[in-house]
Design an enzyme around this catalytic site. Structure first.
Site, mmCIF file in Angstrom:
data_model
loop_
_atom_site.group_PDB
_atom_site.id
_atom_site.type_symbol
_atom_site.label_atom_id
_atom_site.label_comp_id
_atom_site.label_asym_id
_atom_site.label_seq_id
_atom_site.Cartn_x
_atom_site.Cartn_y
_atom_site.Cartn_z
ATOM 1 N N SER A 182 8.328 4.057 -0.196
ATOM 2 C CA SER A 182 7.177 3.339 -0.738
ATOM 3 C C SER A 182 7.024 3.611 -2.229
ATOM 4 C CB SER A 182 5.909 3.765 0.003
ATOM 5 O OG SER A 182 4.807 3.019 -0.441
ATOM 6 N N THR A 231 0.849 -1.194 0.000
ATOM 7 C CA THR A 231 0.000 0.000 0.000
ATOM 8 C C THR A 231 0.881 1.239 0.000
ATOM 9 O OG1 THR A 231 -1.818 1.177 1.064
ATOM 10 C CG2 THR A 231 -0.348 -0.059 2.524
ATOM 11 N N GLU A 232 0.462 2.240 -0.789
ATOM 12 C CA GLU A 232 1.296 3.417 -1.053
ATOM 13 C C GLU A 232 1.805 4.107 0.209
ATOM 14 O OE1 GLU A 232 -1.568 2.483 -2.607
ATOM 15 O OE2 GLU A 232 -2.168 4.140 -3.905
ATOM 16 N N ASN A 233 0.988 4.041 1.275
ATOM 17 C CA ASN A 233 1.343 4.787 2.479
ATOM 18 C C ASN A 233 2.333 4.047 3.375
ATOM 19 O OD1 ASN A 233 -1.005 3.137 2.730
ATOM 20 N ND2 ASN A 233 -1.328 3.967 4.780
#
Lengths: 236, 245, 236, 245
Positions: free
Chosen positions: A103, A61-63
């Site tokens: 990320s 996940t991007e975060n």
């Protein structure tokens, strides 16, 4: 006439095409073993539910989390642990946490094998529009442009047409683009289409619809070669 | 005569109240604010910034606030002249939506990864870099496009801040930080990219209490520490329908 | 004639100028409280021994450590913990470890307050040559170019002249440059010189040498304004 | 019918012998090798690479080897066509010195921070960036110079590798890594920048044994794992006067 056939005849016509969950299921069957996958909000993230047992997939996940799974039950969420859709998630064994620049280094650097996203419009050259429908409203892009230009493969899960029946697969996108030449596959309620060398290649079709009917809902020519799978998703 | 020694101690950081830590933020400052969703928002620092009164701020955050607390409240109070973010749209971002539609706030929409890399570049002394992200899209308009190995890339510039406001889990007195799970998000790179990073921490410990191998933000990037052991999660405030001030 | 004066008269003339340790000591007195400092190999790293007690200084080494101190005794070294000079070091409370790109982000990003390095040649415009004496031999630069262009201040500790007596402070460097316009102070065995707006400003001088004699060893004009300190280092 | 489940397990990495892990390295490959001084040199992997026999390699390392083991031995055996490094000169780098003076090895000298950033850029999908480092020096000759905010910067290109060989302290089966003190140095960014990072680890543990907050290299950057519990420090070999093979 058997009782079953009788029931079918008197019921309203069976809806043609896959449900949202079935579309996610169909895409999930194709997620390669041993891959790192980023799933967009909505139908794409449903795909995680349907990856065949035993297949090795790690979710990003991007975060800043790799290796997450389902979150705790409602009321027990840890809001320090969310995904890009701001939903509470959980960590699986072997998870890792990192900052936003690291990320997106994973994404931009081509380390994510597959991103599955939603779509407004897709063109056979791989162009994708999925961040804004025209130029009205507040322009919000999130990580979509990074994902489509960085992930090694980009698949879309989307209804084949808009609610109004307009084609989403078209010769050229008219909405503002998210990325150029990026989409490699499209999973819709009616078909699975591979995007290869500037053309839409039909690979699978829903039960109860003909290739001609599908082409009528597709604003760009479909290449139909070899065996075409008739999709048989489970009831979902 | 000075006796030869290596006894000089390492650099300790000031531990201040939120009020004192933000006292010198001037009107017009650029403030980088950590957080993504409910995770990592330095709510107490943002509320102290509202109290402090600085105006015409440029804010860098992934989003544009939710509900009536934190960044949303700062926007609602009309302290923000411009916001640089990737995703300002949300059902609960009514403060931003109102200000934006009224033409009272400028918006620069930046792809999330480009935003992160621009901030990291700002902290790392890299004035500009090239990325594939946004090539061929409206967000690349007006920017330099350049081919490397036959593919087009867009040039992006570094983002730096006068201040950063971030939240961490544990800080030692020398400013070494660790975070809580995905609340880490933008905080480490924002600490790097700001002239003065103001860090609110749940736990404040002595130097040596954090294993050097596990430090996420080395103290060199930390300017001031605010000890907020009872910090409230923004998501919790939001769900309670809280409003600040 | 007293016995002491007698001894002085018969001994060879007292050597003028500071020892290597004294030069490091003199620079150390000026290291600002609260600063992050990178010390080059040789005389610069000696400076850490002479920073006044209680002054807060944190040392950085290019290979990824902040907050290090003296290493263990010979034979007990941990070779996984070295500085940029490949010497074994120790960790002080509050140390942190990071990878090379993060380490040079600290340098390039202007987070290191002060780098103290050696020098071959220094010009009054702040140009520094300290990585190769001409174009012969193997070109090896290490982190010098990053440090001189990234640290907020760059000081040099160097003998005032070469062993052959040639000036190291000169109108323009003739050796390949390490960086342009970067040096802000020079600590030599004979003087402390600040580099300000393209000129060498004399701030301190060794005992036993006149300004005229110093100028004769300096191939660029010295600005002599205000009070000039006569250096009084301890015996080192 | 497949039952809906989220039971798919995470990606496990192959655990191989050094021999098998390096078997497919072709002649002419670019190999990024971690280590700085004696810290972090993957000696066992380098020796396996010597045994493997690949030639005409391009090697990226901060230095050019010491004594007669590890990278120095690889150079002495004339497997290296080119080396990209910041500091190839050392009293004990006789293997490199001989090959260089004989004109049998090409050298690209890169400032250490530029080297690190070029590798990081390679891993992060950034084809080029600007830095102040080397402006006005011979190492900027032939490179594009560009002004930002009135200061000149030099454009530098990313470095990527076909393989990386690095040493870590602890790896789990999913390839998450932690390192030992300053042996970390170039390893994390080299794992990012290589198509296949081969990691030798002192400890091999199950997924979950490393706290997710303390992972330095996430498994996504790890290609293959070689378990070398009895790995020897290069500095120790060097001081013993060891020679390989």
């Amino acid at each position: 006439m058997t009782p079953a056939a009788d029931a079918a005849a008197t019921a309203k016509p069976k809806k043609i095409g896959l449900t949202r969950a079935q579309m996610a299921w169909r895409a999930a069957q194709d997620i390669p073993d041993g891959s790192y996958v980023n799933l967009g909000i909505g139908m794409p993230e449903l795909a995680a539910l349907y990856v065949p047992d035993g297949r090795q997939v790690t979710y990003h996940t991007e975060n800043g989390v790799l290796g997450f799974g389902e979150g705790p039950p409602k009321g027990e969420e840890d809001w320090d642990l969310v995904n890009a859709g701001k939903k509470a998630i959980g960590l699986l064994p072997g998870a890792s946490i990192f900052h936003h620049a690291d990320s997106f280094a994973m994404i931009r650097g081509g380390h994510i094998d597959l991103a599955i996203l939603g779509a407004f419009q897709i063109a056979p050259n791989g162009d994708l529009a999925n961040w804004r429908a025209g130029n009205e409203g507040i322009p919000a892009v999130g990580g979509a442009m990074d994902l489509v230009s960085g992930a090694r493969q980009v698949w879309c899960i989307t209804d084949h047409t808009t609610r109004a029946g307009e084609a989403k697969l078209m010769d050229a996108c008219t909405y503002p683009l998210t990325g150029i030449g990026c989409v490699t596959r499209v999973y819709t309620d009616l078909a699975v289409i591979h995007v290869v060398e500037g053309r839409f290649h039909l690979k699978a079709i829903a039960e109860g619809i003909t290739v001609e009917e599908l082409q009528a809902k597709t604003a760009s020519p479909l290449v139909v070669e070899g065996e075409i799978e008739v999709m048989a998703p489970p009831a979902l | 005569m000075t006796t030869p020694s290596a006894k000089a101690t390492g650099v300790l950081k000031p531990v201040l109240s939120a009020q004192d830590a933000l006292a010198d933020i001037p009107d017009g400052a650029t403030v980088l604010i950590g957080g993504f969703g409910g995770a990592g928002n330095p709510v107490e620092l943002i509320h102290a910034l509202i109290d402090q009164g600085a105006r015409d701020l440029t804010i860098v955050n992934n989003n544009a606030g939710n509900g009536d607390v934190g960044l949303a409240a700062l926007i609602r109070e009309r302290r923000v002249a411009k916001i640089i973010c990737s995703f300002p749209r949300a059902a609960s971002a009514h403060a931003f939506t109102e200000e934006y539609q009224a033409g009272r706030i400028e918006l620069e929409t930046v792809p999330q990864g480009t935003l992160a890399e621009r901030i990291r570049a700002g902290g790392a002394g890299v004035p500009a870099f090239y990325t594939r992200t946004s090539v061929g899209t409206p967000l690349a308009e007006g920017k330099e496009i350049r081919a490397f190995d036959g593919r087009d890339y867009v040039m992006e510039h570094a983002i730096t801040g006068d201040y950063a406001l971030v939240k961490c889990l544990r800080a030692d007195r020398m400013g070494n930080l660790t975070y809580s799970k995905s609340a880490r998000n933008f905080a480490p790179i924002m600490c790097m990219a700001a002239k003065c990073a103001v860090v609110q921490t749940v736990e404040l410990v002595e130097p040596g209490a954090i294993d050097p191998e596990t430090v996420v933000t080395p103290g060199i990037f930390t300017g001031r520490i605010v000890h907020t052991p009872d910090a409230v999660q923004e998501q919790v405030l939001f769900e309670q329908g809280a409003r600040y001030p």
